[in-house]
Design a protein around this motif. Sequence first.
Motif, PDB file in Angstrom:
ATOM      1  N   TYR A 176     -16.026 105.371  10.888  1.00  0.00           N
ATOM      2  CA  TYR A 176     -16.407 105.787  10.027  1.00  0.00           C
ATOM      3  C   TYR A 176     -15.974 106.890  11.351  1.00  0.00           C
ATOM      4  O   TYR A 176     -15.512 108.870  11.312  1.00  0.00           O
ATOM      5  CB  TYR A 176     -17.640 106.775  10.056  1.00  0.00           C
ATOM      6  N   TYR A 179     -12.569 107.888  12.135  1.00  0.00           N
ATOM      7  CA  TYR A 179     -12.037 108.948  11.078  1.00  0.00           C
ATOM      8  C   TYR A 179     -11.871 110.552  11.784  1.00  0.00           C
ATOM      9  O   TYR A 179     -11.001 111.333  11.426  1.00  0.00           O
ATOM     10  CB  TYR A 179     -12.079 108.611   9.979  1.00  0.00           C
ATOM     11  N   TYR A 184      -6.939 107.352  12.303  1.00  0.00           N
ATOM     12  CA  TYR A 184      -7.203 107.235  11.230  1.00  0.00           C
ATOM     13  C   TYR A 184      -6.486 105.052  10.988  1.00  0.00           C
ATOM     14  O   TYR A 184      -6.184 104.945  11.272  1.00  0.00           O
ATOM     15  CB  TYR A 184      -6.000 108.084  10.166  1.00  0.00           C
ATOM     16  N   SER A 209     -16.278 106.234   0.105  1.00  0.00           N
ATOM     17  CA  SER A 209     -15.881 106.511  -0.245  1.00  0.00           C
ATOM     18  C   SER A 209     -14.782 106.975   1.754  1.00  0.00           C
ATOM     19  O   SER A 209     -13.954 107.576   1.375  1.00  0.00           O
ATOM     20  CB  SER A 209     -17.424 107.744  -0.157  1.00  0.00           C
ATOM     21  N   TYR A 210     -15.150 106.580   2.828  1.00  0.00           N
ATOM     22  CA  TYR A 210     -14.963 106.545   4.084  1.00  0.00           C
ATOM     23  C   TYR A 210     -13.706 105.524   4.118  1.00  0.00           C
ATOM     24  O   TYR A 210     -12.331 106.166   4.221  1.00  0.00           O
ATOM     25  CB  TYR A 210     -15.782 106.429   5.374  1.00  0.00           C
ATOM     26  N   ARG A 213     -10.900 107.453   2.214  1.00  0.00           N
ATOM     27  CA  ARG A 213     -10.311 108.581   3.070  1.00  0.00           C
ATOM     28  C   ARG A 213      -9.643 108.318   3.998  1.00  0.00           C
ATOM     29  O   ARG A 213      -8.297 108.324   4.291  1.00  0.00           O
ATOM     30  CB  ARG A 213     -11.521 110.062   2.930  1.00  0.00           C
ATOM     31  N   ALA A 216      -6.671 107.206   2.867  1.00  0.00           N
ATOM     32  CA  ALA A 216      -4.997 107.963   2.583  1.00  0.00           C
ATOM     33  C   ALA A 216      -4.161 108.385   3.679  1.00  0.00           C
ATOM     34  O   ALA A 216      -3.918 109.119   3.415  1.00  0.00           O
ATOM     35  CB  ALA A 216      -5.754 109.230   2.105  1.00  0.00           C
ATOM     36  N   ARG A 217      -5.006 109.155   4.812  1.00  0.00           N
ATOM     37  CA  ARG A 217      -4.941 109.140   6.193  1.00  0.00           C
ATOM     38  C   ARG A 217      -3.604 108.730   6.724  1.00  0.00           C
ATOM     39  O   ARG A 217      -3.149 109.175   7.773  1.00  0.00           O
ATOM     40  CB  ARG A 217      -5.783 110.272   7.379  1.00  0.00           C
ATOM     41  N   GLY A 224      -6.015 104.060  -1.398  1.00  0.00           N
ATOM     42  CA  GLY A 224      -6.862 105.456  -1.095  1.00  0.00           C
ATOM     43  C   GLY A 224      -7.490 105.537  -2.128  1.00  0.00           C
ATOM     44  O   GLY A 224      -8.893 105.495  -2.484  1.00  0.00           O
ATOM     45  N   LEU A 228     -11.701 105.631  -3.562  1.00  0.00           N
ATOM     46  CA  LEU A 228     -11.973 106.033  -4.100  1.00  0.00           C
ATOM     47  C   LEU A 228     -12.390 106.263  -5.456  1.00  0.00           C
ATOM     48  O   LEU A 228     -14.205 106.650  -5.748  1.00  0.00           O
ATOM     49  CB  LEU A 228     -11.058 107.527  -4.092  1.00  0.00           C
TER      50      LEU A 228
END
Length: 237
Positions: A176, A179, A184, A209-210, A213, A216-217, A224, A228
């Motif tokens: 977490y 991020y 990333y 959820s994390y 994200r 994706a990053r 991702g 999600l």
Amino acid sequence: AYGESDDVKSIDKALTFINSAQTANKGKDDPALMVARGLVYLHTDQGGGEAMNSFERATTANPSYAPAYYEKGVLNIRARNFNEARTNLNKVVELDPSYAPAYRELADMYYYAGQYDQALSSFQKFVSLSEKSSRTDAQYASFLYLTKKYPEALAAVNSVLQSDPNNLTMNRLKAYLLYETNDYAGAATAMDTYMKLAPADKVLPEDFSYQGRILARAGRADEGITVLKKAISTTTD
């Protein structure tokens, strides 16, 4: 000693000695004895009322007896009576500013109430008065994360993982925090490590959820999105 034994099945033996001590004291309430009496009653399912009565008797016998106010505060928190908990725990630190456990309980109380800044402040005071341990560091890291002090939280997490590399909560928090601090690639690696370590029943919707994200990053958008979608289905099931 009977009251504090881990295998207490009945409080009768402990109460026998408490009553004998009360008799020896000519019926006068002794604060330490009343606190012990309250703790004994906490071993029973319905003992909260009698325990609180005992702690009240202790503070009546000696209005400056900090341990009694502490136990009242702890019991208040257990009953989710935060106003009374704050009053009693603040009384403890007013009487004895070095009473470390009171700051720990205040931190927990503020955490339950969603007042994370005050929780962190109280926990910092507890840490300053306590012996250093990985458990304390882990809790401190969690409070730092909740108050969005991400770089400081990450440093605390890494400190815990040096001595306890399989700490599940700290591995989760590391992903977490990487991020949140815009690392990333590091977050993706940390999340992979966490997901391999965590039993399936310990993985939270927030983890997915994390993870989504993070991926994706990190340039893995398709992965991702899949994660999600899993997070959404987990939350709505």
